[in-house]
Design a protein around this motif. Structure first.
Motif, PDB file in Angstrom:
ATOM      1  N   PHE A  63      62.165  26.930  57.524  1.00 28.17           N
ATOM      2  CA  PHE A  63      61.488  27.882  58.400  1.00 28.17           C
ATOM      3  C   PHE A  63      61.638  29.282  57.825  1.00 28.17           C
ATOM      4  N   THR A  64      60.617  30.083  58.078  1.00 26.03           N
ATOM      5  CA  THR A  64      60.620  31.488  57.687  1.00 26.03           C
ATOM      6  C   THR A  64      60.782  32.315  58.954  1.00 26.03           C
ATOM      7  N   THR A  65      61.627  33.319  58.899  1.00 24.00           N
ATOM      8  CA  THR A  65      61.844  34.163  60.073  1.00 24.00           C
ATOM      9  C   THR A  65      61.892  35.625  59.662  1.00 24.00           C
ATOM     10  N   ASP A  66      61.484  36.482  60.597  1.00 23.99           N
ATOM     11  CA  ASP A  66      61.507  37.918  60.325  1.00 23.99           C
ATOM     12  C   ASP A  66      61.410  38.664  61.646  1.00 23.99           C
ATOM     13  N   PHE A  79      59.060  32.900  63.974  1.00 19.30           N
ATOM     14  CA  PHE A  79      59.623  31.630  63.487  1.00 19.30           C
ATOM     15  C   PHE A  79      58.469  30.759  63.022  1.00 19.30           C
ATOM     16  N   CYS A  80      58.432  30.482  61.718  1.00 15.51           N
ATOM     17  CA  CYS A  80      57.352  29.679  61.126  1.00 15.51           C
ATOM     18  C   CYS A  80      57.945  28.448  60.461  1.00 15.51           C
ATOM     19  N   LEU A  81      57.553  27.278  60.934  1.00 12.46           N
ATOM     20  CA  LEU A  81      58.056  26.006  60.424  1.00 12.46           C
ATOM     21  C   LEU A  81      57.196  25.515  59.261  1.00 12.46           C
ATOM     22  N   VAL A  94      53.299  28.270  63.067  1.00 17.69           N
ATOM     23  CA  VAL A  94      54.003  29.388  63.693  1.00 17.69           C
ATOM     24  C   VAL A  94      54.391  28.928  65.087  1.00 17.69           C
ATOM     25  N   LEU A  95      55.649  28.584  65.273  1.00 20.50           N
ATOM     26  CA  LEU A  95      56.095  28.039  66.554  1.00 20.50           C
ATOM     27  C   LEU A  95      56.353  29.125  67.583  1.00 20.50           C
ATOM     28  N   LEU A 113      67.285  31.884  66.960  1.00 21.82           N
ATOM     29  CA  LEU A 113      66.801  30.849  66.052  1.00 21.82           C
ATOM     30  C   LEU A 113      67.243  29.458  66.530  1.00 21.82           C
ATOM     31  N   ASP A 114      68.505  29.360  66.928  1.00 21.98           N
ATOM     32  CA  ASP A 114      69.012  28.085  67.435  1.00 21.98           C
ATOM     33  C   ASP A 114      68.256  27.650  68.686  1.00 21.98           C
ATOM     34  N   LYS A 115      67.938  28.619  69.531  1.00 20.07           N
ATOM     35  CA  LYS A 115      67.218  28.298  70.765  1.00 20.07           C
ATOM     36  C   LYS A 115      65.819  27.773  70.460  1.00 20.07           C
TER      37      LYS A 115
END
Length: 217
Positions: A63-66, A79-81, A94-95, A113-115
């Motif tokens: 996943f990509t996050t920013d 959050f992009c899976l 994009v979740l 992120l965990d959530k």
């Protein structure tokens, strides 16, 4: 991308009456109360079904996050899976792009992120690769996790390298500033742009536009 109250404008109502007189245009309150939530739930369920079906046979995912900021200066966490399906097809979803108030610490980012992973019921029994930029808080979040393999964004790292190199070269900033003013002149003058294309054509060159320098891109 128009506001909901657009449907109550005189021009829109007259247009719809001409195009489809039998159609009853929903009120502006109908969209946030029912239309958009129903659409969101439908798309989310369809996305989840596709992910769960693929995840029966995949060995890992990433996943990509920013952290993003809206024009109103509201913070959001993205959050992009991404994964390769059993049919060897790269899939990306994009979740979430959810509001992220409060302190942007590594601990708070990790909790969010965990959530997201828990809300979408993504497995933790396979390797999870977390791709992030070089911000200290993003780096802290992925390093604190016991579940993620931490990866830094190559593009962002390369950009930081370029910025460091430019700052170390005498006169480079002056060259960039002058170049920027030249490009800005052509972007704000139709006559100058026409003259540029005319000269390119006369010289037998491909007609190109001048590119504005944006450091983050």
């Amino acid at each position: 991308m128009l506001p909901y109250d657009f449907v109550e404008g005189r021009g829109f109502k007259e247009l719809m009456e001409l195009m489809e007189p039998q159609y009853l245009v929903p009120s502006r309150t109908t969209f946030p109360r029912s239309v958009v939530p129903e659409l969101y739930c439908s798309v989310k369920q369809k996305t989840a079904n596709e992910i769960y079906r693929d995840f029966e046979d995949i060995p890992s995912y990433s996943f990509t996050t920013d952290l993003l900021t809206s024009r109103a200066q509201d913070p959001f966490l993205y959050f992009c899976l991404s994964y390769v399906s059993p049919e060897i097809e790269l899939k990306t979803f994009v979740l979430e792009n959810k509001p992220f108030p409060g302190e942007h610490t590594g601990e708070n980012i990790l909790k969010s992120l965990d959530k997201t992973i828990d809300n979408w019921e993504l497995p933790r029994t396979v390797p999870i690769y977390a791709l992030r930029d070089n911000g200290s808080n993003m780096k802290s979040a992925t390093n604190l996790s016991q579940s993620f393999y931490d990866l830094s964004c190559f593009d962002h790292t390369l950009q930081l390298t370029i910025n460091d190199a430019v700052s170390e070269i005498d006169g480079m900033q002056t060259v960039l500033s002058k170049s920027s003013r030249i490009v800005s002149h052509y972007h704000h003058s139709c006559q100058a742009t026409q003259n540029l294309h005319r000269e390119q054509k006369r010289l037998g060159k491909v007609e190109r536009e001048l590119i504005i320098n944006v450091a983050t891109r």
